[in-house]
Design a protein around this motif. Structure first.
Motif, PDB file in Angstrom:
ATOM      1  N   ASP A 102       0.858  -1.184   0.000  1.00  0.00           N
ATOM      2  CA  ASP A 102       0.000   0.000   0.000  1.00  0.00           C
ATOM      3  C   ASP A 102       0.898   1.239   0.000  1.00  0.00           C
ATOM      4  OD1 ASP A 102      -1.787   2.061   0.474  1.00  0.00           O
ATOM      5  OD2 ASP A 102      -2.722   1.106   2.215  1.00  0.00           O
TER       6      ASP A 102
ATOM      7  N   SER B 193       0.225   4.452   0.179  1.00  0.00           N
ATOM      8  CA  SER B 193      -0.063   5.470   1.194  1.00  0.00           C
ATOM      9  C   SER B 193       0.438   5.036   2.568  1.00  0.00           C
ATOM     10  CB  SER B 193      -1.548   5.801   1.231  1.00  0.00           C
ATOM     11  OG  SER B 193      -2.311   4.662   1.543  1.00  0.00           O
ATOM     12  N   GLU B 194       0.339   3.751   2.869  1.00  0.00           N
ATOM     13  CA  GLU B 194       0.866   3.241   4.142  1.00  0.00           C
ATOM     14  C   GLU B 194       2.379   3.411   4.197  1.00  0.00           C
ATOM     15  OE1 GLU B 194       1.733  -1.155   5.702  1.00  0.00           O
ATOM     16  OE2 GLU B 194      -0.406  -0.753   5.410  1.00  0.00           O
TER      17      GLU B 194
ATOM     18  N   MET C  95       4.165   5.619   2.515  1.00  0.00           N
ATOM     19  CA  MET C  95       4.495   7.047   2.591  1.00  0.00           C
ATOM     20  C   MET C  95       4.318   7.556   4.029  1.00  0.00           C
ATOM     21  SD  MET C  95       5.722   7.825  -0.259  1.00  0.00           S
ATOM     22  CE  MET C  95       5.861   9.590  -0.087  1.00  0.00           C
ATOM     23  N   GLY C  96       3.284   7.087   4.714  1.00  0.00           N
ATOM     24  CA  GLY C  96       3.094   7.447   6.117  1.00  0.00           C
ATOM     25  C   GLY C  96       4.247   6.944   6.971  1.00  0.00           C
TER      26      GLY C  96
END
Length: 129
Positions: free
Chosen positions: A91, A93-94, A96-97
């Motif tokens: 994922d 976005s995961e 990047m977080g």
């Protein structure tokens, strides 16, 4: 002060390894493999506090699912007879977080090392006077 530098130094090491793992995961997010093989497995760093209470260390590495996700791409050179290829189940976005958290943690601990070093040097100057 040397304890503060040592403890922050252990955290710098953990955060650097975390950054390396996230970078590797992001670099391979679009790595396709044949459906007969395993997908790239995302790497996740497991950190634990030292038993002595003097910092943290990497306790191990966990890996994502080798099954990944199947995508229909009949024109891909690795496509099977049904036109499918396997991609990692990562994922973006995961990741990047996680990248932001690892960067901020690294920056915070680098600041602790800098401040502790400045304080130690100031104490040496006081002792010389």
């Amino acid at each position: 002060m040397p304890d503060a530098i040592g403890i922050a130094g252990t955290a710098l090491t953990v955060h650097r390894k975390w950054l390396d793992a996230v970078a590797d995961n992001l670099a391979n997010v679009n790595t396709a493999t044949a459906t007969s093989g395993d997908a790239f497995r995302a790497r996740y760093i497991v950190a634990r506090a030292d038993a002595s209470g003097q910092g943290v260390h990497v306790d191990g590495v966990e890996f994502g699912d080798a099954q990944g996700r199947i995508v229909h791409e009949p024109n891909h050179p690795l496509a099977d007879a049904d036109g499918n290829v396997r991609y990692p189940d990562i994922d973006m976005s995961e990741q990047m977080g996680a990248l932001i958290m690892a960067q901020r943690g690294y920056q915070a601990n680098a600041a602790v090392v800098d401040r502790a070093k400045e304080t130690y040097q100031a104490a040496l100057q006081i002792g010389r006077n």
